[in-house]
Write an enzyme that holds these catalytic residues in place. Structure first.
Site, PDB file in Angstrom:
ATOM      1  N   HIS A  33      -7.158  -5.961  -0.669  1.00  0.00           N
ATOM      2  CA  HIS A  33      -5.901  -4.954  -0.161  1.00  0.00           C
ATOM      3  C   HIS A  33      -5.461  -5.527   1.100  1.00  0.00           C
ATOM      4  O   HIS A  33      -5.833  -5.074   2.172  1.00  0.00           O
ATOM      5  CB  HIS A  33      -6.484  -3.731   0.031  1.00  0.00           C
ATOM      6  CG  HIS A  33      -5.383  -2.471   0.129  1.00  0.00           C
ATOM      7  ND1 HIS A  33      -4.807  -2.162  -0.902  1.00  0.00           N
ATOM      8  CD2 HIS A  33      -5.082  -1.740   1.284  1.00  0.00           C
ATOM      9  CE1 HIS A  33      -4.054  -1.124  -0.514  1.00  0.00           C
ATOM     10  NE2 HIS A  33      -3.929  -0.943   0.842  1.00  0.00           N
TER      11      HIS A  33
ATOM     12  N   ASP B  72      -8.687  -5.562  -5.337  1.00  0.00           N
ATOM     13  CA  ASP B  72      -8.422  -4.677  -4.301  1.00  0.00           C
ATOM     14  C   ASP B  72      -9.515  -3.781  -4.439  1.00  0.00           C
ATOM     15  O   ASP B  72      -9.489  -3.037  -5.231  1.00  0.00           O
ATOM     16  CB  ASP B  72      -7.155  -4.285  -4.669  1.00  0.00           C
ATOM     17  CG  ASP B  72      -6.311  -3.458  -3.493  1.00  0.00           C
ATOM     18  OD1 ASP B  72      -7.107  -2.432  -2.863  1.00  0.00           O
ATOM     19  OD2 ASP B  72      -5.143  -3.397  -3.444  1.00  0.00           O
TER      20      ASP B  72
ATOM     21  N   VAL C  13     -12.656 -22.568 -15.599  1.00  0.00           N
ATOM     22  CA  VAL C  13     -13.318 -23.640 -14.434  1.00  0.00           C
ATOM     23  C   VAL C  13     -13.899 -22.741 -13.148  1.00  0.00           C
ATOM     24  O   VAL C  13     -13.465 -21.420 -13.225  1.00  0.00           O
ATOM     25  CB  VAL C  13     -12.146 -24.392 -13.665  1.00  0.00           C
ATOM     26  CG1 VAL C  13     -10.817 -23.473 -13.063  1.00  0.00           C
ATOM     27  CG2 VAL C  13     -12.565 -25.350 -12.655  1.00  0.00           C
TER      28      VAL C  13
ATOM     29  N   SER D  71       0.768  -1.229   0.006  1.00  0.00           N
ATOM     30  CA  SER D  71       0.080  -0.112  -0.035  1.00  0.00           C
ATOM     31  C   SER D  71       0.895   1.218  -0.152  1.00  0.00           C
ATOM     32  O   SER D  71       1.640   1.516  -0.790  1.00  0.00           O
ATOM     33  CB  SER D  71      -0.941   0.090   1.047  1.00  0.00           C
ATOM     34  OG  SER D  71      -1.762   0.840   1.022  1.00  0.00           O
TER      35      SER D  71
ATOM     36  N   ASP E   5     -14.237 -22.071  -9.839  1.00  0.00           N
ATOM     37  CA  ASP E   5     -13.533 -22.269  -8.470  1.00  0.00           C
ATOM     38  C   ASP E   5     -13.437 -21.130  -7.703  1.00  0.00           C
ATOM     39  O   ASP E   5     -12.841 -21.294  -6.662  1.00  0.00           O
ATOM     40  CB  ASP E   5     -12.066 -22.525  -8.934  1.00  0.00           C
ATOM     41  CG  ASP E   5     -11.321 -21.191  -9.630  1.00  0.00           C
ATOM     42  OD1 ASP E   5     -12.219 -20.249 -10.126  1.00  0.00           O
ATOM     43  OD2 ASP E   5     -10.318 -21.395  -9.958  1.00  0.00           O
TER      44      ASP E   5
ATOM     45  N   LEU F 212     -13.053 -17.997  -8.033  1.00  0.00           N
ATOM     46  CA  LEU F 212     -12.382 -16.921  -8.519  1.00  0.00           C
ATOM     47  C   LEU F 212     -12.503 -16.374  -9.759  1.00  0.00           C
ATOM     48  O   LEU F 212     -12.477 -17.125 -10.445  1.00  0.00           O
ATOM     49  CB  LEU F 212     -10.650 -17.543  -8.194  1.00  0.00           C
ATOM     50  CG  LEU F 212     -10.219 -17.878  -6.738  1.00  0.00           C
ATOM     51  CD1 LEU F 212      -8.998 -18.204  -6.912  1.00  0.00           C
ATOM     52  CD2 LEU F 212     -10.436 -16.578  -5.726  1.00  0.00           C
TER      53      LEU F 212
END
Length: 494
Positions: A424, A386, A197, A125, A199, A201
């Site tokens: 983040h 983020d 896929v 950051s 998953d 995500l």
């Protein structure tokens, strides 16, 4: 200016010595917090199965970035009052890095009776911005750096925070926790499989950004957009959709940015957790760093006071308090200024001051020739999802470095990886753990460039792994194999 504007600002620091000193020193980047970082801790997104830097024989040092917060620790990172002091402002803009490094190296050398062999810097950051500033401004003082989710253009990011804040403050625009979760589920439903896929995500974010529209998306078999004139936990009103689109789209000032960029590119919004209710200990931090619980308000902004900064019970968006503090203590020097009244894209009489602050605060340089010539190496990584500092901004930075130095020269000293699902510094989707320090040591000390880097998840599916893909590539499932193993994925560009 306040009467204390020209008074010297002390710079407290921490220095931890190892039981067995190998020779290198290690600087940990402090945050916007005004507190001294834990020098005995790990690097940002560090591995959980490897020794900490101190145990590796590093003498570790860090500072409070040149100012001391007046807030309790829980709210310290949102206290911008130090900006009224000119020296503290310059310290935060980078001067504290040089002061701390020179003092620490002298103390280490005096204690062990020999010079420091190498110095590395790691931070996330604001600490990531500091890592870039360190090797930009003092390339002969640092041999390598690790910069995670770097707020390299922090002042320009503040302009985006301002545009977000003004949008979220509109009547009916602020989304509650259920509405944020509905948006997240809709994006996951539409985009999860784009990487080959399902998953949990979203790895092919570029495709998601091209195809997803909250106004036409569905959650399950229901429209995400509320029916006209209605509202509810499972849908978004037109005002809320408009606010999310402000978060997602670029902030474009009418004046020239010192970096040469034309805008702040907006946050990756579709698939990002901006804070909703899940039974996970990390969610309090996710909520705090995201949109909080309360809509931003005019001066005095709710949540900026001392009491409410000690927790998340009554917290406006983290970005809104940042904007509010920056406007009052850095831009206008008027502690009673209503930050909602300042248009970040058309700031009028405050334009010149804002340009000066961008020149002072941001890591705008992209020529690392001296650092590279000395053998310096730079590792960058950013979570795709983020909610506070945009990975798109880090993409902009890396593209400009490649344009300045050329692709081959850049590849000889810099790597930039993106981590799908990671937020983040904290996440409920994918808690990143990467042995970046070993990768940096091997590259700097042994000439072995990073290859086949792997990042592990500590939260979403603990123990699963993914390949770290160098931007602009992303992890694509190969069609067979364990979806929780990095070996089942390859880095794709389309």
């Amino acid at each position: 200016m306040t009467p204390s504007a020209h008074q010297p600002a002390p710079t407290p620091a921490a220095l931890c010595k190892p039981g067995r000193f190998r020779g290198p020193a290690f600087s940990c980047g402090g945050g916007y917090s005004g507190t001294v970082p834990n020098a005995a801790g790990n690097v940002p997104a560090g591995p959980v199965d490897q020794p900490l830097p101190l145990a590796r024989g590093y003498a570790v040092f860090g500072s409070d970035s040149g100012h001391q917060s007046l807030r309790p620790p829980a709210g310290a990172s949102r206290d911008g009052s130090f900006g009224a002091n000119l020296e503290a402002r310059r310290n935060f803009a980078g001067d504290a890095l040089k002061k701390t490094r020179d003092t620490a190296v002298a103390l280490i050398g005096a204690y062990y009776g020999r010079e420091v062999q190498r110095t590395y810097f790691a931070g996330g950051s604001t600490g990531g911005r500091e890592a870039l500033l360190a090797v930009e401004r003092w390339p002969r003082d640092f041999d390598g750096a690790i910069a995670l989710y770097p707020a390299w253009n922090a002042a320009v990011l503040n302009l985006h925070f301002g545009r977000m804040t003004r949008a979220l403050a509109q009547p009916g625009a602020f989304p509650g926790l259920p509405q944020r979760q509905a948006l997240y589920k809709a994006a996951l439903q539409a985009c999860d499989a784009l990487d080959g896929v399902e998953d949990g995500l979203i790895s092919h974010q570029a495709a998601c950004d091209t195809s997803f529209d909250p106004a036409t998306a569905t959650v399950g078999d229901q429209p995400l957009r509320c029916a006209p004139g209605t509202s509810g936990d499972g849908c978004l009103t037109d005002a809320q959709i408009a606010a999310f689109k402000v978060l997602n789209t670029p902030t474009v000032p009418t004046f020239t940015l010192p970096s040469g960029e034309k805008n702040y590119p907006g946050l990756t919004t579709w698939g990002t957790d901006f804070g909703f209710a899940v039974p996970n200990p990390a969610q309090s931090a996710v909520l705090t760093l995201g949109l909080g619980t309360d809509a931003p308000s005019a001066y005095p902004m709710t949540g900026v006071g001392l009491a409410s900064l000690t927790g998340v019970a009554t917290s406006p968006p983290y970005s809104s308090t940042f904007w509010d503090q920056w406007v009052r203590y850095f831009v206008t020097d008027d502690t009673m200024f209503n930050s909602l009244a300042l248009d970040p894209e058309r700031p009028g009489v405050w334009q010149q001051r804002i340009v000066q602050l961008i020149e002072l605060q941001d890591a705008n340089r992209t020529d690392f020739s001296v650092f590279r010539a000395r053998g310096g190496k730079l590792l960058l990584a950013h979570g795709v999802h983020d909610a506070l500092v945009s990975n798109r901004a880090t993409q902009q930075f890396v593209v400009r470095v490649r344009k300045t130095m050329g692709d081959a020269a850049t590849a000889s000293f810099l790597r930039y990886y993106e981590i799908p699902g990671y937020g983040h510094s904290v996440s409920n989707q994918f808690g990143a753990a990467w042995d970046s320090l070993t990768a940096l040591e091997n590259w700097v000390e042994r000439g072995v460039a990073p290859m086949n880097q792997v990042v592990a998840d500590t939260v979403g599916v603990p123990g699963r792994t993914r390949p770290l893909c160098e931007y602009p590539s992303w992890p694509r499932y190969q069609g067979t194999g364990d979806v929780n193993q990095a070996a089942s994925f390859s880095c794709a560009t389309r």
